[in-house]
Design an enzyme around this catalytic site. Structure first.
Site, short mmCIF file in Angstrom:
data_model
loop_
_atom_site.label_atom_id
_atom_site.label_comp_id
_atom_site.label_asym_id
_atom_site.label_seq_id
_atom_site.Cartn_x
_atom_site.Cartn_y
_atom_site.Cartn_z
N ASP A 256 12.35 47.32 10.24
CA ASP A 256 13.35 48.07 9.49
C ASP A 256 12.84 48.22 8.06
O ASP A 256 11.76 47.74 7.72
CB ASP A 256 14.71 47.38 9.57
N GLY B 35 24.16 53.15 9.36
CA GLY B 35 25.49 53.09 8.77
C GLY B 35 26.62 53.15 9.77
O GLY B 35 27.77 53.41 9.40
N ASP C 240 18.88 48.52 19.00
CA ASP C 240 18.53 47.13 18.68
C ASP C 240 19.82 46.43 18.30
O ASP C 240 20.75 47.07 17.79
CB ASP C 240 17.57 47.04 17.49
N CYS D 270 19.51 37.10 39.56
CA CYS D 270 18.83 37.43 38.30
C CYS D 270 17.42 36.84 38.31
O CYS D 270 17.20 35.72 38.75
CB CYS D 270 19.63 36.90 37.11
N CYS E 240 15.47 36.19 35.65
CA CYS E 240 15.04 35.66 34.34
C CYS E 240 14.56 34.22 34.47
O CYS E 240 14.84 33.55 35.45
CB CYS E 240 16.18 35.78 33.33
N CYS F 31 17.55 31.77 35.19
CA CYS F 31 18.23 31.88 36.49
C CYS F 31 17.33 31.54 37.68
O CYS F 31 17.81 31.07 38.71
CB CYS F 31 18.82 33.27 36.68
N HIS G 183 17.96 34.56 29.12
CA HIS G 183 18.79 35.28 30.09
C HIS G 183 19.37 36.55 29.48
O HIS G 183 19.33 37.63 30.10
CB HIS G 183 19.92 34.39 30.62
#
Lengths: 376, 376
Positions: A89, A221, A271, A309, A311, A314, A340
């Site tokens: 940013d 904004g 994001d 899942c 991940c 999991c 996760h």
């Protein structure tokens, strides 16, 4: 550089080619403020949760360890050992939200560091120089983030200044990309649309900045205090005035529902700190809604956070174990919940991309929200 | 069950066969107090740092989440997802170091939980029952950990009680191992030698407990405030009176130097919080001594913590990045330092085993200490 694969309603399925690889969109960028995802997540872990783009904060890295240090070490990619795209940013948002004693002038902003109170000046040129030192894939323009709510008069002055700053950002990044010793000479600049909740100002600003023909455009904004309804209204008004054949990035957004709604309105970059921040507090996302892993009902629950899942949490650990870790304040509990959550967000973006490809985004969105909101 | 491969001087190179696999000794057990290694280290990570045995604390797990919970979930191995050996301590040490309002009686100890002040009673039978619920590979006997220094008179009473408690532990664990619904019916019991810094009491106690023919023996009550010199003196006195053909475990020890000295005196099991605790503070072990990763001299240092080290931190990340993470209080910094330290300890044990196999332990130790202490 940006290719549109398909448009389903207004939803865009695209890809952005960068020197650090191709980004498939819609994409959720995983936030690693100080060159690390909070929750003890390594870049090795990031690969396992399907992260495409890491996002770091210019302001934080400028004050610590210093962008000069990162430049000497070969740039952010080398520093944090991540070879895929990174977006930085501009520092603007943090300057306006974290620092004290700000003075906004035409040349930029004078403020005090939130770490040691040191006086710092940052303007468009400084932000570009810092981001060039960091050598991220995508640099964001330095803008003013006006408070919410703001009067029309304040907003008009602020947006006009942000436009003048954007021109200076573009010129400065062009200059920097042309220097011999610049680490990433292909650094991309995204402009940022402002205007608060004033539709006419948003649209006017979108038209003006679109003419600068930048590689991408963000909507800034929003998600600063206005209602979700207002946010969606602004997106509906302004997105049609930003180039469809370029990335459209909604900054700092948001919940799974926010993302699903914004994709439908033509946004394809996102994001947000929610998955990491919530994970550190034991709040996890599932297809059936959010769960608080500290809940006593998980004490003896040997199922994973979410059945099926893939991940790292999991596929190995139980709800009962994760609850215990969080109760015992073992950092591993936070890490597993963060992993996760990032996997959940990144997987949802995969589903979104597939749905748009198959021209069934509207149905997909309805089904996803029905399950998510009603837990069935 | 325990096989001695080689003896070099007094240094033992052995292996202990358990239902959860073979432990090659000398071994350093990695401390995961509350069923997790502090520093966001997962059991997946543990494999990568060559951990052979994980050690968890009975007292901590008894108060949270409760050994009953872990039993219902299938025992500690299933709970934390670790299929290699686990040693649980007896809870005694924590009862004496963490709790308040203790009353020691012949039947056991009355005390208040350090978490919620709840009144708890723990005696030999209770400790065995809890450890049987946890279903660890190796259970430790419930003993009194006398304060340092203690008078001869106090020590005599304490050691005698510890002996009587050991007999009760043995009987109770035998009974528990014979029950149909016990998770690990092959749970091993190690006895603990006490006697403070009184050599004669240590030796007398060692002889008495050796007659119980347990699968292993520990030396407790050292590293509690006495000098290293005193500790080595006691080891020299007592180890010859413990069975050489069984594991010899020095509890809670210690620095790399302590371990090297104790191996030379016949010890082959170790555990200590140093690598994890120091790692969390950014203090790392290398072959050239300890380093404080917060040191400013690492700001631009792009080398790994230790050149040539195969740990997950050193194979990927630089000193500069790790220093930045620690300064920014990013948990990843702690995790990387902990992983490095555990890898350092576990690798040192590998070197020790190889040196004993090759009958060059004395030379190895001298070289290792020379490099470690003098940084060359």
């Amino acid at each position: 550089m940006y290719k549109l694969h398909n448009i389903d309603g207004k939803a865009k399925r695209g890809e952005l080619h960068t020197v650090h690889g191709v980004i498939q969109t819609p994409v959720f960028m995983n936030v690693g403020t100080a060159a690390a995802i909070k929750g003890a997540v390594s870049t090795e872990d990031l690969k396992q949760v399907k992260c495409q783009v890491e996002l770091s904060n210019t302001y934080h890295l400028h004050v610590r360890p210093g962008d000069g240090v990162i430049r000497k070490l070969g740039g952010l990619h080398k520093f944090m050992v991540w070879d895929k795209p990174i977006l930085t940013d501009s520092g603007g948002f943090q300057v306006f939200s974290l620092t004290s004693l700000r003075k906004i002038k035409e040349e930029g902003v004078y403020f005090s560091s939130h770490i040691d109170g040191k006086k710092i000046f940052m303007g468009p040129e400084e932000s570009m120089q810092i981001q060039s030192n960091l050598a991220s894939t995508i640099a964001m323009a330095f803008d003013e983030c006006p408070p919410y709510p703001a009067t029309r008069e304040y907003m008009k002055d602020s947006v006009d200044r942000t436009t003048r700053w954007l021109v200076r950002c573009k010129d400065e990044l062009n200059r920097l990309n042309g220097l011999d010793d610049t680490i990433n000479k292909n650094q991309l600049l995204f402009g940022i649309n402002q205007g608060g909740t004033y539709e006419d100002m948003r649209i006017e600003h979108a038209k003006v900045i679109s003419e600068l023909d930048l590689p991408g455009y963000a909507i800034g904004g929003l998600a600063v205090g206005e209602s979700h309804h207002e946010m969606y209204r602004i997106l509906e008004a302004v997105v049609p005035h930003l180039p469809q054949n370029k990335p459209t990035y909604l900054m700092g957004v948001g919940t799974p529902q926010n993302i699903l709604e914004a994709v439908e309105r033509g946004v394809d970059f996102f994001d947000c700190v929610y998955p990491t921040r919530n994970g550190r507090h034991g709040h996890v996302y599932t297809n059936h809604g959010k769960m608080n892993m500290l809940n006593a009902k998980f004490e003896l629950d040997d199922r994973p956070i979410e059945e099926g899942c893939g991940c790292p949490a999991c596929t190995t650990y139980s709800r009962a174990y994760i609850r215990h870790l969080l109760k015992a304040k073992e950092m591993l509990g936070m890490r597993l919940c963060v992993l996760h959550n990032l996997y959940f967000y990144n997987s949802m973006m995969e589903e979104i991309r597939e749905a748009i490809e198959n021209n069934r985004y509207s149905d997909y969105k309805a089904e996803k929200l029905e399950r998510y909101n009603n837990g069935n």
